[in-house]
Enzyme design. Structure first.
Site, PDB file in Angstrom:
ATOM      1  N   ASP A 173      18.397  42.658  42.745  1.00 21.12           N
ATOM      2  CA  ASP A 173      17.296  43.035  42.128  1.00 21.12           C
ATOM      3  C   ASP A 173      16.034  42.065  42.308  1.00 21.12           C
ATOM      4  O   ASP A 173      16.337  41.244  43.214  1.00 21.12           O
ATOM      5  CB  ASP A 173      17.529  43.441  40.643  1.00 21.12           C
ATOM      6  CG  ASP A 173      17.583  42.065  39.792  1.00 21.12           C
ATOM      7  OD1 ASP A 173      17.574  40.948  40.595  1.00 21.12           O
ATOM      8  OD2 ASP A 173      17.817  42.124  38.715  1.00 21.12           O
ATOM      9  N   CYS A 209      21.487  39.041  41.250  1.00 26.94           N
ATOM     10  CA  CYS A 209      20.310  39.573  40.183  1.00 26.94           C
ATOM     11  C   CYS A 209      20.161  38.040  39.491  1.00 26.94           C
ATOM     12  O   CYS A 209      20.543  37.079  39.949  1.00 26.94           O
ATOM     13  CB  CYS A 209      20.933  40.437  39.461  1.00 26.94           C
ATOM     14  SG  CYS A 209      22.294  40.316  38.062  1.00 26.94           S
ATOM     15  N   THR A 261      21.199  36.814  36.700  1.00 25.13           N
ATOM     16  CA  THR A 261      22.290  35.931  36.264  1.00 25.13           C
ATOM     17  C   THR A 261      23.658  36.389  36.954  1.00 25.13           C
ATOM     18  O   THR A 261      24.719  35.659  36.808  1.00 25.13           O
ATOM     19  CB  THR A 261      22.745  36.538  34.843  1.00 25.13           C
ATOM     20  OG1 THR A 261      22.885  37.799  34.731  1.00 25.13           O
ATOM     21  CG2 THR A 261      21.739  35.571  33.894  1.00 25.13           C
ATOM     22  N   HIS A 288      43.279  34.900  44.394  1.00 29.20           N
ATOM     23  CA  HIS A 288      44.157  35.574  43.794  1.00 29.20           C
ATOM     24  C   HIS A 288      43.770  36.938  43.099  1.00 29.20           C
ATOM     25  O   HIS A 288      44.675  37.801  42.641  1.00 29.20           O
ATOM     26  CB  HIS A 288      44.309  34.637  42.485  1.00 29.20           C
ATOM     27  CG  HIS A 288      44.980  33.420  42.485  1.00 29.20           C
ATOM     28  ND1 HIS A 288      45.274  32.415  41.623  1.00 29.20           N
ATOM     29  CD2 HIS A 288      45.520  32.761  43.833  1.00 29.20           C
ATOM     30  CE1 HIS A 288      45.945  31.624  41.635  1.00 29.20           C
ATOM     31  NE2 HIS A 288      45.975  31.400  43.290  1.00 29.20           N
ATOM     32  N   HIS A 300      50.403  38.029  43.043  1.00 27.45           N
ATOM     33  CA  HIS A 300      48.968  38.388  42.987  1.00 27.45           C
ATOM     34  C   HIS A 300      48.700  40.087  43.125  1.00 27.45           C
ATOM     35  O   HIS A 300      47.900  40.471  42.778  1.00 27.45           O
ATOM     36  CB  HIS A 300      48.376  37.532  43.986  1.00 27.45           C
ATOM     37  CG  HIS A 300      48.447  36.125  43.879  1.00 27.45           C
ATOM     38  ND1 HIS A 300      48.103  35.595  42.419  1.00 27.45           N
ATOM     39  CD2 HIS A 300      48.669  35.013  44.356  1.00 27.45           C
ATOM     40  CE1 HIS A 300      48.603  34.216  42.192  1.00 27.45           C
ATOM     41  NE2 HIS A 300      48.775  34.017  43.642  1.00 27.45           N
TER      42      HIS A 300
HETATM   43  C1  RB5 Z   1      16.202  41.042  35.123  1.00 26.97           C
HETATM   44  O1  RB5 Z   1      15.308  40.564  34.419  1.00 26.97           O
HETATM   45  C2  RB5 Z   1      17.771  40.408  34.797  1.00 26.97           C
HETATM   46  O2  RB5 Z   1      18.156  41.216  33.480  1.00 26.97           O
HETATM   47  C3  RB5 Z   1      18.827  40.968  35.844  1.00 26.97           C
HETATM   48  O3  RB5 Z   1      18.371  40.096  36.993  1.00 26.97           O
HETATM   49  C4  RB5 Z   1      20.233  40.346  35.534  1.00 26.97           C
HETATM   50  O4  RB5 Z   1      20.307  38.928  35.119  1.00 26.97           O
HETATM   51  C5  RB5 Z   1      20.944  40.985  34.571  1.00 26.97           C
HETATM   52  O5  RB5 Z   1      22.157  40.782  34.531  1.00 26.97           O
END
Ligand code: RB5
Length: 147
Positions: free
Chosen positions: A8, A66, A68, A99, A135
């Protein structure tokens, strides 16, 4: 080895960096977007693009970035036969492949720095699935658990 990469807006710069690194190593990399770090986009949309390509091309891998990595992992794991792993260490990347036979790597651009991301990508792509029956059995059970 064929790799489908997506992000993203939050993961855009890290995607660019990983893509350049992999292309320098002669991987076949297809960038599915996003193509801007400015325009806000929804990570489930890009994750779907990556997951669908990985399912269409057996043996390929996905990398989704993204902010996180968490949302991408959640979205990708809704697809049967996708095993997406959110990794913030080389150890997690190694275990996810060995695994859990992961086929999509999720990274958080707001969590780790570019140099660690590259090391994680390397570990993920260079670790073979452990063929040990236990596994394999456990990975097969993941698909059977779909509710
Ligand atoms: C975008 O602001 C953020 O929410 C997205 O990149 C991500 O971290 C979502 O899991």
């Amino acid at each position: 080895m064929e790799i489908f990469i997506g992000s993203d807006h939050a993961g855009y710069e890290m995607k660019k960096n990983i893509k350049e690194y992999l292309q320098g190593k002669d991987f076949k990399v297809t960038d599915l977007g996003s193509f801007s770090g400015e325009e806000s986009v929804d990570y489930p949309d890009l994750t779907r693009e990556v997951a669908e390509k990985v399912l269409e091309y057996p043996g390929s891998f996905g990398i989704m970035i993204c902010g996180t990595g968490q949302g991408s992992a959640m979205a990708a794991n809704r697809f049967k036969k996708i095993r997406a792993a959110l990794c913030d260490s080389e150890f997690l990347a190694e275990m996810a492949r060995a695994h859990n036979h992961a086929n999509i790597l999720c990274l958080g651009a707001r969590v780790i720095k570019n140099d660690l991301a590259i090391k994680i990508v390397d570990k993920f792509l260079n670790t073979k699935p452990d063929k040990d029956q236990r596994h394999k059995r456990r990975v097969e059970k993941i698909d059977k658990n779909v509710g």
